[in-house]
Design a protein around this motif. Structure first.
Motif, PDB file in Angstrom:
ATOM      1  N   GLU A   1      -1.708  -7.527  -1.785  1.00  0.00           N
ATOM      2  CA  GLU A   1      -2.221  -6.336  -1.104  1.00  0.00           C
ATOM      3  C   GLU A   1      -3.356  -6.803  -0.299  1.00  0.00           C
ATOM      4  O   GLU A   1      -3.474  -6.461   0.925  1.00  0.00           O
ATOM      5  CB  GLU A   1      -2.770  -5.448  -2.096  1.00  0.00           C
ATOM      6  CG  GLU A   1      -3.333  -4.120  -1.671  1.00  0.00           C
ATOM      7  CD  GLU A   1      -3.563  -3.047  -2.423  1.00  0.00           C
ATOM      8  OE1 GLU A   1      -4.552  -2.299  -2.336  1.00  0.00           O
ATOM      9  OE2 GLU A   1      -2.940  -3.080  -3.536  1.00  0.00           O
TER      10      GLU A   1
ATOM     11  N   LYS B   1      -2.657  -2.468  -8.125  1.00  0.00           N
ATOM     12  CA  LYS B   1      -4.071  -2.432  -7.280  1.00  0.00           C
ATOM     13  C   LYS B   1      -4.175  -3.945  -6.790  1.00  0.00           C
ATOM     14  O   LYS B   1      -3.693  -4.899  -7.204  1.00  0.00           O
ATOM     15  CB  LYS B   1      -5.293  -2.630  -8.529  1.00  0.00           C
ATOM     16  CG  LYS B   1      -5.075  -1.103  -8.886  1.00  0.00           C
ATOM     17  CD  LYS B   1      -6.387  -0.703  -9.785  1.00  0.00           C
ATOM     18  CE  LYS B   1      -6.503   0.836 -10.367  1.00  0.00           C
ATOM     19  NZ  LYS B   1      -7.685   1.173 -11.173  1.00  0.00           N
TER      20      LYS B   1
ATOM     21  N   LYS C   1       1.541   2.045  -5.141  1.00  0.00           N
ATOM     22  CA  LYS C   1       0.061   2.500  -5.518  1.00  0.00           C
ATOM     23  C   LYS C   1       0.108   3.730  -6.592  1.00  0.00           C
ATOM     24  O   LYS C   1      -0.557   3.671  -7.577  1.00  0.00           O
ATOM     25  CB  LYS C   1      -0.619   2.960  -4.218  1.00  0.00           C
ATOM     26  CG  LYS C   1      -0.830   1.697  -3.137  1.00  0.00           C
ATOM     27  CD  LYS C   1      -1.432   0.711  -3.781  1.00  0.00           C
ATOM     28  CE  LYS C   1      -2.934   1.028  -3.902  1.00  0.00           C
ATOM     29  NZ  LYS C   1      -3.740  -0.259  -4.554  1.00  0.00           N
TER      30      LYS C   1
ATOM     31  N   THR D   1       0.884  -1.279  -0.040  1.00  0.00           N
ATOM     32  CA  THR D   1      -0.076   0.088   0.211  1.00  0.00           C
ATOM     33  C   THR D   1       0.715   1.356   0.140  1.00  0.00           C
ATOM     34  O   THR D   1       0.370   2.331   0.076  1.00  0.00           O
ATOM     35  CB  THR D   1      -0.891   0.138   1.111  1.00  0.00           C
ATOM     36  OG1 THR D   1      -0.208  -0.072   2.553  1.00  0.00           O
ATOM     37  CG2 THR D   1      -2.109  -1.039   0.962  1.00  0.00           C
TER      38      THR D   1
ATOM     39  N   LYS E   1      -3.484  -6.316   3.827  1.00  0.00           N
ATOM     40  CA  LYS E   1      -4.596  -5.599   4.489  1.00  0.00           C
ATOM     41  C   LYS E   1      -5.606  -6.400   5.616  1.00  0.00           C
ATOM     42  O   LYS E   1      -5.938  -6.007   6.336  1.00  0.00           O
ATOM     43  CB  LYS E   1      -5.680  -5.137   3.354  1.00  0.00           C
ATOM     44  CG  LYS E   1      -5.178  -3.960   2.379  1.00  0.00           C
ATOM     45  CD  LYS E   1      -6.056  -3.601   1.680  1.00  0.00           C
ATOM     46  CE  LYS E   1      -5.600  -2.392   0.873  1.00  0.00           C
ATOM     47  NZ  LYS E   1      -6.485  -1.804  -0.027  1.00  0.00           N
TER      48      LYS E   1
END
Length: 109
Positions: free
Chosen positions: A49, A33, A27, A22, A53
């Motif tokens: 990613e 993405k 990014k 991130t 998260k």
């Protein structure tokens, strides 16, 4: 680089980048993405990613997890996955393996 030319290249990048999925380097500069949907022709899909998260990491510093090991690919590889072999059953469900240790498993079916 124009979009038409960019869509021809199939690129996979992986390694320890010393940045989280991130971070701005991924990014904003690389335009990665974390979702497969709605990828533009020049976007890169970062497989790590989502894991980051939800709390996965490859190292911790001062009690905070980081995930510096990245694996990303061009969007045409994500969209064009019918050309790749997948195993639908068994212990290694997913992409067919070519090797097991030092043994060659071959092309599979």
């Amino acid at each position: 680089m124009c979009y038409k030319k960019a869509s021809r290249y199939k690129i996979i990048g992986m390694g320890d980048f010393n940045d989280n999925p991130t971070d701005n380097s991924f990014k904003k500069i690389l335009r990665t993405k974390g979702e497969r949907e709605n990828l533009d022709m020049v976007d890169l899909y970062n497989l790590m990613e989502k894991l980051f998260k939800i709390g996965f990491g490859s190292l911790t510093y001062r009690g905070r997890w980081s995930l510096f090991d990245q694996f990303y690919m061009t969007s045409n590889l994500v969209r064009d996955n019918k050309k790749y072999r997948f195993s639908k059953t068994g212990k290694y469900k997913g992409v067919c393996r070519s090797f097991s240790g030092i043994s060659v498993l071959g092309q599979g079916s």
